[in-house]
Scaffold this motif. Structure first.
Motif, PDB file in Angstrom:
ATOM      1  N   PRO A  25       0.823  -1.213   0.000  1.00 28.75           N
ATOM      2  CA  PRO A  25       0.000   0.000   0.000  1.00 28.75           C
ATOM      3  C   PRO A  25       0.854   1.259   0.000  1.00 28.75           C
ATOM      4  CG  PRO A  25      -0.802  -1.596   1.613  1.00 28.75           C
ATOM      5  CD  PRO A  25       0.507  -2.113   1.114  1.00 28.75           C
ATOM      6  N   ARG A  26       0.489   2.211  -0.847  1.00 27.66           N
ATOM      7  CA  ARG A  26       1.263   3.455  -0.966  1.00 27.66           C
ATOM      8  C   ARG A  26       0.979   4.410   0.182  1.00 27.66           C
ATOM      9  NH1 ARG A  26       5.291   2.749  -4.733  1.00 27.66           N
ATOM     10  NH2 ARG A  26       4.476   1.786  -6.633  1.00 27.66           N
ATOM     11  N   ASN A  27      -0.098   4.175   0.914  1.00 27.61           N
ATOM     12  CA  ASN A  27      -0.466   5.091   1.990  1.00 27.61           C
ATOM     13  C   ASN A  27      -0.101   4.544   3.362  1.00 27.61           C
ATOM     14  OD1 ASN A  27      -2.312   3.052   1.811  1.00 27.61           O
ATOM     15  ND2 ASN A  27      -4.097   4.360   1.456  1.00 27.61           N
ATOM     16  N   VAL A  28       0.883   3.635   3.395  1.00 24.05           N
ATOM     17  CA  VAL A  28       1.375   3.060   4.644  1.00 24.05           C
ATOM     18  C   VAL A  28       2.881   3.313   4.739  1.00 24.05           C
ATOM     19  CG1 VAL A  28       1.692   0.941   5.985  1.00 24.05           C
ATOM     20  CG2 VAL A  28      -0.391   1.273   4.632  1.00 24.05           C
ATOM     21  N   VAL A  29       3.324   3.791   5.901  1.00 27.84           N
ATOM     22  CA  VAL A  29       4.743   4.041   6.137  1.00 27.84           C
ATOM     23  C   VAL A  29       5.160   3.298   7.404  1.00 27.84           C
ATOM     24  CG1 VAL A  29       6.473   5.794   6.724  1.00 27.84           C
ATOM     25  CG2 VAL A  29       4.719   6.300   5.011  1.00 27.84           C
ATOM     26  N   ALA A  30       6.295   2.618   7.347  1.00 31.71           N
ATOM     27  CA  ALA A  30       6.846   1.945   8.521  1.00 31.71           C
ATOM     28  C   ALA A  30       7.983   2.782   9.089  1.00 31.71           C
ATOM     29  CB  ALA A  30       7.350   0.556   8.146  1.00 31.71           C
ATOM     30  N   VAL A  31       7.998   2.957  10.412  1.00 33.43           N
ATOM     31  CA  VAL A  31       9.055   3.704  11.087  1.00 33.43           C
ATOM     32  C   VAL A  31       9.688   2.779  12.116  1.00 33.43           C
ATOM     33  CG1 VAL A  31       9.642   5.718  12.468  1.00 33.43           C
ATOM     34  CG2 VAL A  31       7.830   5.876  10.742  1.00 33.43           C
ATOM     35  N   LEU A  32      11.006   2.570  11.994  1.00 34.55           N
ATOM     36  CA  LEU A  32      11.729   1.648  12.858  1.00 34.55           C
ATOM     37  C   LEU A  32      12.556   2.429  13.871  1.00 34.55           C
ATOM     38  CD1 LEU A  32      10.890   0.023  10.338  1.00 34.55           C
ATOM     39  CD2 LEU A  32      13.077  -1.148  10.464  1.00 34.55           C
ATOM     40  N   GLU A  49       2.218  -9.925   4.550  1.00 33.75           N
ATOM     41  CA  GLU A  49       0.766  -9.936   4.708  1.00 33.75           C
ATOM     42  C   GLU A  49       0.101  -8.868   3.858  1.00 33.75           C
ATOM     43  OE1 GLU A  49      -2.622 -11.627   6.012  1.00 33.75           O
ATOM     44  OE2 GLU A  49      -0.629 -12.308   6.632  1.00 33.75           O
ATOM     45  N   LEU A  50       0.808  -7.730   3.658  1.00 33.09           N
ATOM     46  CA  LEU A  50       0.242  -6.643   2.853  1.00 33.09           C
ATOM     47  C   LEU A  50       0.465  -6.851   1.358  1.00 33.09           C
ATOM     48  CD1 LEU A  50       1.160  -3.483   4.969  1.00 33.09           C
ATOM     49  CD2 LEU A  50      -1.053  -4.636   4.789  1.00 33.09           C
ATOM     50  N   GLY A  51       1.320  -7.795   0.990  1.00 31.33           N
ATOM     51  CA  GLY A  51       1.505  -8.111  -0.421  1.00 31.33           C
ATOM     52  C   GLY A  51       2.621  -7.365  -1.113  1.00 31.33           C
ATOM     53  N   GLY A  52       3.487  -6.697  -0.353  1.00 28.17           N
ATOM     54  CA  GLY A  52       4.608  -6.009  -0.982  1.00 28.17           C
ATOM     55  C   GLY A  52       5.259  -5.018  -0.045  1.00 28.17           C
ATOM     56  N   PRO A  53       6.413  -4.456  -0.466  1.00 30.32           N
ATOM     57  CA  PRO A  53       7.150  -3.526   0.385  1.00 30.32           C
ATOM     58  C   PRO A  53       6.389  -2.226   0.641  1.00 30.32           C
ATOM     59  CG  PRO A  53       8.534  -4.372  -1.389  1.00 30.32           C
ATOM     60  CD  PRO A  53       7.130  -4.757  -1.724  1.00 30.32           C
ATOM     61  N   VAL A  54       6.650  -1.623   1.796  1.00 31.11           N
ATOM     62  CA  VAL A  54       6.125  -0.304   2.124  1.00 31.11           C
ATOM     63  C   VAL A  54       7.309   0.632   2.332  1.00 31.11           C
ATOM     64  CG1 VAL A  54       4.043  -1.243   3.210  1.00 31.11           C
ATOM     65  CG2 VAL A  54       6.064  -0.790   4.611  1.00 31.11           C
ATOM     66  N   GLN A 235       7.796 -12.241  13.057  1.00 33.00           N
ATOM     67  CA  GLN A 235       7.005 -12.171  11.826  1.00 33.00           C
ATOM     68  C   GLN A 235       5.522 -12.270  12.118  1.00 33.00           C
ATOM     69  OE1 GLN A 235       7.998 -14.072   8.222  1.00 33.00           O
ATOM     70  NE2 GLN A 235      10.202 -13.978   8.517  1.00 33.00           N
ATOM     71  N   ASP A 236       5.145 -13.079  13.114  1.00 32.50           N
ATOM     72  CA  ASP A 236       3.730 -13.175  13.493  1.00 32.50           C
ATOM     73  C   ASP A 236       3.216 -11.848  14.018  1.00 32.50           C
ATOM     74  OD1 ASP A 236       3.314 -15.892  12.855  1.00 32.50           O
ATOM     75  OD2 ASP A 236       4.323 -16.505  14.682  1.00 32.50           O
ATOM     76  N   ILE A 237       4.043 -11.144  14.775  1.00 35.07           N
ATOM     77  CA  ILE A 237       3.647  -9.823  15.276  1.00 35.07           C
ATOM     78  C   ILE A 237       3.500  -8.848  14.107  1.00 35.07           C
ATOM     79  CG2 ILE A 237       4.452  -7.858  16.652  1.00 35.07           C
ATOM     80  CD1 ILE A 237       5.691  -9.929  18.584  1.00 35.07           C
ATOM     81  N   GLY A 238       4.413  -8.925  13.144  1.00 35.96           N
ATOM     82  CA  GLY A 238       4.291  -8.083  11.958  1.00 35.96           C
ATOM     83  C   GLY A 238       3.041  -8.377  11.156  1.00 35.96           C
ATOM     84  N   ARG A 239       2.687  -9.661  11.056  1.00 40.25           N
ATOM     85  CA  ARG A 239       1.458 -10.024  10.341  1.00 40.25           C
ATOM     86  C   ARG A 239       0.225  -9.502  11.069  1.00 40.25           C
ATOM     87  NH1 ARG A 239       4.549 -14.629   8.594  1.00 40.25           N
ATOM     88  NH2 ARG A 239       4.256 -15.716  10.578  1.00 40.25           N
ATOM     89  N   ALA A 240       0.258  -9.535  12.398  1.00 39.72           N
ATOM     90  CA  ALA A 240      -0.860  -8.982  13.163  1.00 39.72           C
ATOM     91  C   ALA A 240      -0.991  -7.482  12.911  1.00 39.72           C
ATOM     92  CB  ALA A 240      -0.668  -9.260  14.650  1.00 39.72           C
ATOM     93  N   ALA A 241       0.143  -6.789  12.831  1.00 39.62           N
ATOM     94  CA  ALA A 241       0.108  -5.359  12.509  1.00 39.62           C
ATOM     95  C   ALA A 241      -0.504  -5.127  11.136  1.00 39.62           C
ATOM     96  CB  ALA A 241       1.519  -4.779  12.572  1.00 39.62           C
ATOM     97  N   ALA A 242      -0.192  -6.001  10.194  1.00 39.00           N
ATOM     98  CA  ALA A 242      -0.745  -5.868   8.846  1.00 39.00           C
ATOM     99  C   ALA A 242      -2.259  -6.042   8.844  1.00 39.00           C
ATOM    100  CB  ALA A 242      -0.098  -6.891   7.915  1.00 39.00           C
ATOM    101  N   LEU A 243      -2.766  -6.937   9.667  1.00 35.23           N
ATOM    102  CA  LEU A 243      -4.218  -7.118   9.749  1.00 35.23           C
ATOM    103  C   LEU A 243      -4.885  -5.852  10.264  1.00 35.23           C
ATOM    104  CD1 LEU A 243      -4.410 -10.781  11.134  1.00 35.23           C
ATOM    105  CD2 LEU A 243      -4.688  -9.984   8.774  1.00 35.23           C
TER     106      LEU A 243
END
Length: 292
Positions: A25-32, A49-54, A235-243
């Motif tokens: 999604p183009r309207n999602v930004v990840a901040v680490l 889970e989102l289907g591609g890089p953000v 990765q499971d936590i990341g997938r939960a964030a994607a949901l």
């Protein structure tokens, strides 16, 4: 394990989308919060889970937030506490000890470190069928929901829960000595204020001396002497964030909290033996990790 290992946090290296990769999604930004493999694993789960890089920013770099951004996914406490425009919903994970309150036009979604309490308790009872009394020590207000959930799950299962919130970390030895009757086990929530190197040494000493297994929230604590670690993979936590991200993008109404689905189990056979805990063959076969 270093003191940082007891903080229950991690860091990850951020890379931009690979050439030829299908964008997310183009309207999602990840901040680490910073560079670390743990955040990398969680980010990988999010993107899968989102289907591609953000778009990704690693602090202290200033996040590039386009006008179209609708969701910011923060990895770690530092990122979760950063200042972001209220037009974007904040989804934050891998930030134990942090509670971001919604308000002022901002919406915030917490990704828990563990599945719901009923799933954790069910696994505890599989591991220790004779479990009747469970002690819980905690300190941070950020884990209050997790403890409340465990309290409710225990009541529904007919299990006695000794819920002991500490005033400060130094109180733990006295609270352990003050236990009138030994519990069957101790469960430690993912509480960064409680789980320090010193406190865990105190808990381990009590556990081994009194035959009371410790159920810890990270595999690193199983390596250090907890009988069992119950945790969720990064990765499971990341997938939960994607949901949560998907839910926000689809209907704009985020849940207050989301939970990873899978619970990973690490068994420390030596520590378990010191407490009299014996695992069945089926438990040994189903464990994600077995420490001699």
């Amino acid at each position: 394990m270093t003191r940082a290992g007891f903080a229950l946090a991690g860091m990850i290296l951020a890379l931009g989308p690979a050439a030829g990769a299908v964008p997310g999604p183009r309207n999602v930004v990840a901040v680490l919060s910073s560079e670390s493999r743990y955040y990398r694993e969680a980010l990988a789960g999010l993107e899968a889970e989102l289907g591609g890089p953000v778009a990704v920013t690693v602090l202290p770099d200033r996040p590039a937030l386009p006008d179209r951004v609708r969701v910011i996914v923060a990895f770690g406490a530092r990122a979760a506490r950063a200042s972001f425009p209220s037009r974007a919903t904040l989804v934050y994970c891998l930030a134990p000890g942090v509670r971001v309150e919604a308000g002022g036009g901002r919406m915030a979604v917490r990704v828990d470190m563990l599945p719901p309490a009923r799933a954790v308790l069910a696994r505890l009872r599989e591991l220790q069928p004779g479990l009747r009394t469970l002690a819980v020590f905690w300190l941070s207000g950020s884990v209050e929901d997790a403890v409340r959930g465990m309290r409710e799950a225990a009541a529904a299962a007919g299990l006695a829960l000794r819920d002991a919130r500490l005033r400060d970390a130094a109180e733990l030895p006295d609270r352990l000595r003050g236990l009138r009757d030994k519990p069957d086990a101790i469960w430690i929530p993912p509480d960064p204020l409680l789980v320090t190197e010193r406190n865990f040494a105190v808990l381990r000493e009590y556990s081994w001396a009194n035959g009371v297994p410790i159920y810890a929230p990270t595999a690193g604590l199983a390596e250090k002497g907890a009988a069992v670690a119950l945790s969720s993979g990064y990765q499971d936590i990341g997938r939960a964030a994607a949901l949560a991200v998907r839910n926000i993008l689809e209907d704009g109404t985020p849940p207050e909290a989301v939970y990873p689905e899978r619970l990973e189990t690490a068994l420390n056979l030596g520590a378990a033996a010191r407490t009299g805990l014996v695992f069945s063959r089926s438990i040994l076969a189903s464990a994600d990790r077995v420490i001699p």
